[in-house]
Design a protein around this motif. Structure first.
Motif, mmCIF file in Angstrom:
data_model
loop_
_atom_site.group_PDB
_atom_site.id
_atom_site.type_symbol
_atom_site.label_atom_id
_atom_site.label_comp_id
_atom_site.label_asym_id
_atom_site.label_seq_id
_atom_site.Cartn_x
_atom_site.Cartn_y
_atom_site.Cartn_z
ATOM 1 N N ILE A 117 23.154 33.471 42.354
ATOM 2 C CA ILE A 117 22.979 32.813 41.045
ATOM 3 C C ILE A 117 23.654 31.436 41.056
ATOM 4 C CG2 ILE A 117 23.469 32.981 38.563
ATOM 5 C CD1 ILE A 117 23.509 36.053 38.917
ATOM 6 N N THR A 118 24.846 31.406 41.637
ATOM 7 C CA THR A 118 25.596 30.141 41.688
ATOM 8 C C THR A 118 24.795 29.082 42.442
ATOM 9 O OG1 THR A 118 27.486 31.572 41.992
ATOM 10 C CG2 THR A 118 27.911 29.248 42.138
ATOM 11 N N SER A 119 24.200 29.534 43.539
ATOM 12 C CA SER A 119 23.413 28.619 44.357
ATOM 13 C C SER A 119 22.192 28.117 43.577
ATOM 14 C CB SER A 119 23.026 29.365 45.635
ATOM 15 O OG SER A 119 21.984 28.713 46.272
ATOM 16 N N GLU A 120 21.515 29.056 42.885
ATOM 17 C CA GLU A 120 20.336 28.677 42.086
ATOM 18 C C GLU A 120 20.691 27.632 41.025
ATOM 19 O OE1 GLU A 120 18.314 33.078 42.462
ATOM 20 O OE2 GLU A 120 18.968 32.370 40.485
ATOM 21 N N LEU A 121 21.910 27.790 40.477
ATOM 22 C CA LEU A 121 22.322 26.865 39.409
ATOM 23 C C LEU A 121 22.911 25.565 39.963
ATOM 24 C CD1 LEU A 121 24.002 29.401 36.946
ATOM 25 C CD2 LEU A 121 21.821 28.240 36.621
ATOM 26 N N GLY A 122 23.096 25.531 41.277
ATOM 27 C CA GLY A 122 23.666 24.329 41.909
ATOM 28 C C GLY A 122 25.123 24.116 41.553
ATOM 29 N N LEU A 123 25.848 25.204 41.394
ATOM 30 C CA LEU A 123 27.274 25.073 41.038
ATOM 31 C C LEU A 123 28.138 25.169 42.291
ATOM 32 C CD1 LEU A 123 27.264 27.435 37.922
ATOM 33 C CD2 LEU A 123 27.140 24.941 37.927
ATOM 34 N N GLU A 124 29.360 24.640 42.163
ATOM 35 C CA GLU A 124 30.263 24.645 43.322
ATOM 36 C C GLU A 124 31.373 25.679 43.144
ATOM 37 O OE1 GLU A 124 33.218 21.660 45.801
ATOM 38 O OE2 GLU A 124 32.332 21.002 43.919
ATOM 39 N N ILE A 125 31.479 26.594 44.127
ATOM 40 C CA ILE A 125 32.545 27.595 44.067
ATOM 41 C C ILE A 125 33.695 27.149 44.961
ATOM 42 C CG2 ILE A 125 33.186 29.944 44.717
ATOM 43 C CD1 ILE A 125 30.539 30.895 43.845
ATOM 44 N N LEU A 126 34.906 27.125 44.422
ATOM 45 C CA LEU A 126 36.059 26.729 45.225
ATOM 46 C C LEU A 126 36.708 27.930 45.901
ATOM 47 C CD1 LEU A 126 37.769 24.120 42.880
ATOM 48 C CD2 LEU A 126 36.131 23.725 44.702
ATOM 49 N N SER A 127 36.693 29.084 45.216
ATOM 50 C CA SER A 127 37.247 30.290 45.849
ATOM 51 C C SER A 127 36.674 31.535 45.203
ATOM 52 C CB SER A 127 38.771 30.296 45.751
ATOM 53 O OG SER A 127 39.161 30.520 44.427
ATOM 54 N N VAL A 128 36.680 32.619 45.989
ATOM 55 C CA VAL A 128 36.237 33.926 45.480
ATOM 56 C C VAL A 128 37.315 34.929 45.844
ATOM 57 C CG1 VAL A 128 34.492 35.747 45.612
ATOM 58 C CG2 VAL A 128 33.831 33.378 45.998
ATOM 59 N N ASN A 129 37.682 35.766 44.902
ATOM 60 C CA ASN A 129 38.671 36.800 45.195
ATOM 61 C C ASN A 129 38.148 38.136 44.690
ATOM 62 O OD1 ASN A 129 40.957 38.608 44.122
ATOM 63 N ND2 ASN A 129 42.009 37.245 45.529
ATOM 64 N N LEU A 130 38.204 39.139 45.570
ATOM 65 C CA LEU A 130 37.778 40.488 45.182
ATOM 66 C C LEU A 130 38.950 41.428 45.394
ATOM 67 C CD1 LEU A 130 35.713 42.843 44.702
ATOM 68 C CD2 LEU A 130 35.237 42.728 47.148
ATOM 69 N N HIS A 131 39.317 42.171 44.380
ATOM 70 C CA HIS A 131 40.386 43.158 44.568
ATOM 71 C C HIS A 131 40.226 44.340 43.631
ATOM 72 C CE1 HIS A 131 42.191 40.456 41.468
ATOM 73 N NE2 HIS A 131 42.558 41.603 40.955
ATOM 74 N N LYS A 132 40.872 45.447 44.018
ATOM 75 C CA LYS A 132 40.930 46.621 43.137
ATOM 76 C C LYS A 132 41.818 46.226 41.962
ATOM 77 C CE LYS A 132 38.630 49.275 45.860
ATOM 78 N NZ LYS A 132 37.227 49.462 45.455
ATOM 79 N N PRO A 133 41.592 46.802 40.774
ATOM 80 C CA PRO A 133 42.404 46.388 39.621
ATOM 81 C C PRO A 133 43.896 46.622 39.850
ATOM 82 C CG PRO A 133 40.635 47.842 38.944
ATOM 83 C CD PRO A 133 40.609 47.821 40.433
ATOM 84 N N THR A 134 44.697 45.697 39.396
ATOM 85 C CA THR A 134 46.155 45.840 39.451
ATOM 86 C C THR A 134 46.662 45.920 38.006
ATOM 87 O OG1 THR A 134 46.520 43.479 39.256
ATOM 88 C CG2 THR A 134 46.276 44.350 41.491
ATOM 89 N N LEU A 135 47.948 46.193 37.863
ATOM 90 C CA LEU A 135 48.511 46.229 36.510
ATOM 91 C C LEU A 135 48.498 44.832 35.890
ATOM 92 C CD1 LEU A 135 51.441 48.753 36.931
ATOM 93 C CD2 LEU A 135 49.234 49.125 35.845
ATOM 94 N N ASP A 136 48.471 43.822 36.748
ATOM 95 C CA ASP A 136 48.371 42.460 36.233
ATOM 96 C C ASP A 136 47.019 42.267 35.531
ATOM 97 O OD1 ASP A 136 49.552 40.042 35.807
ATOM 98 O OD2 ASP A 136 48.700 39.109 37.585
#
Ligand code: ADP
Length: 334
Positions: free
Chosen positions: A283-302
């Motif tokens: 989707i990001t590519s289709e919209l021509g947007l720029e991603i600086l970083s991606v983070n995937l994690h299991k939920p934390t208490l934070d």
């Protein structure tokens, strides 16, 4: 015989305009290792101060081990041990002398004092250091001695205010082991305050997350994290890009409305994070947007804190994997 160790009803502490603890209702069971988690200034120390009878509530009340904190403070004090945030050890005395002083304050007879000192020093592995002055101890050893001191008079409940504040990670792990051991093997009810979410997560059976003097949410760490409903994905977009464009298209395509924006960051909760990422990138590519970083994690208490309050606890620890890419990932301006 009730199984409640601590019961509070509307307990409140106000300092002029500031309500440090705001009408908290709380029940902690005997044998629990209970955590009060929240950022600095949330009201954790003030709550412990009232429960340990050091501070008088402005309104509301509490019972600790069945004793009323307002009318039965002597019995409350006999039932509890407190390990303060700042050291209250006498640096010029030896470990043994510090413990002896505490035993005298609690009126323990000499023989009982000597036996108990031996026992608690063994428990925190400081027997070999008993006759050294405290000024020679490391930070971790002092904290262990303070825990030993808190246990001298056989308390039923031990309050620990930020027990690992300022300690290095290795010493912190060490202290965690003592805390677990005391709770499990000696069956001491523990109430600890912390602003380290990892500490609350690793140690506590149950947690109350506190912010601005109020309980935001309460439960087991597992319950809290599962309540968020999936994996957490954070995308950082270029500040020039319109983040809401991505949000709207993602919701339109996937029907997943579990998504929030703060500045140029998009936070998505998805049942299967690994599968969701390629979809988002497309989707990001289709919209021509720029991603600086991606983070995937299991939920934390934070994440739990963020979900309920809209802000970070500001803990540096994190879990799970992270894909961090700087520079241009998808840039196709239309
Ligand atoms: P925490 O332990 O979660 O860091 P505290 O209980 O120490 O939070 O403090 C809660 C709030 O009450 C803070 O805003 C703090 O500045 C305020 N506070 C604490 N003690 C006093 C005091 N004696 N007088 C005025 N304000 C206080």
């Amino acid at each position: 015989m009730t199984d409640t160790a601590i019961h509070t009803k509307g307990i409140t502490k106000a300092y002029n305009e500031l309500t440090a603890v705001d009408a908290i209702d709380l029940d902690i069971k005997k044998g629990e290792l209970f955590g009060l988690l929240g950022p600095n200034g949330a009201g954790k120390t003030t709550l412990i101060g009232m429960l340990s009878t050091m501070l008088r509530p402005s309104s509301g009340n509490a019972r600790v081990w069945g004793y009323d904190i307002r009318t039965d403070s002597t019995m409350v004090r006999k039932s509890i041990g407190v390990v303060f945030q700042d050291t209250t050890l006498d640096q010029k005395l030896t470990g043994r002398e510090n413990l002896d002083l505490h035993g005298r304050l609690y009126g323990l007879p000499k023989k009982e004092r000597q036996d108990r000192i031996r026992e608690v020093l063994e428990l925190v592995e400081l027997s070999n250091w008993a006759d050294e002055t405290v000024q020679k101890y490391s930070g971790g050893m002092m904290r262990r001695l303070e825990i030993a001191r808190g246990l001298m008079h056989h308390p039923n409940v031990l309050f620990l205010d930020e027990p690992t504040l300022g300690l290095d990670p290795q010493t912190r792990n060490h202290i965690w082991e003592y805390i677990k051991q005391l709770n499990q093997e000696k069956n001491i009810t523990m109430v600890l305050t912390t602003h380290y979410m990892e500490e609350a997560d690793q140690l506590c059976n149950r947690i109350a997350i506190i912010d601005h003097g109020k309980i935001v949410t309460m439960g087991t760490p597992h319950e809290m994290k599962s309540s968020l409903g999936g994996d957490m994905i954070t995308l950082e977009l270029s500040p020039e890009d319109d983040t809401s464009k991505l949000k709207n298209r993602y919701v339109e395509k996937t029907g997943n409305e579990n998504i929030s924006i703060s500045e140029n960051k998009l936070r998505i909760t998805a049942t299967n994070g690994e599968r969701a990422i390629p979809e988002i990138l497309k989707i990001t590519s289709e919209l021509g947007l720029e991603i600086l970083s991606v983070n995937l994690h299991k939920p934390t208490l934070d994440d739990v804190f963020l979900h309920h309050t809209g802000k970070d606890i500001r803990d540096t620890s994190s879990e799970g994997g992270s894909i961090k890419r700087t520079g241009r990932m998808h840039r196709r301006r239309r």
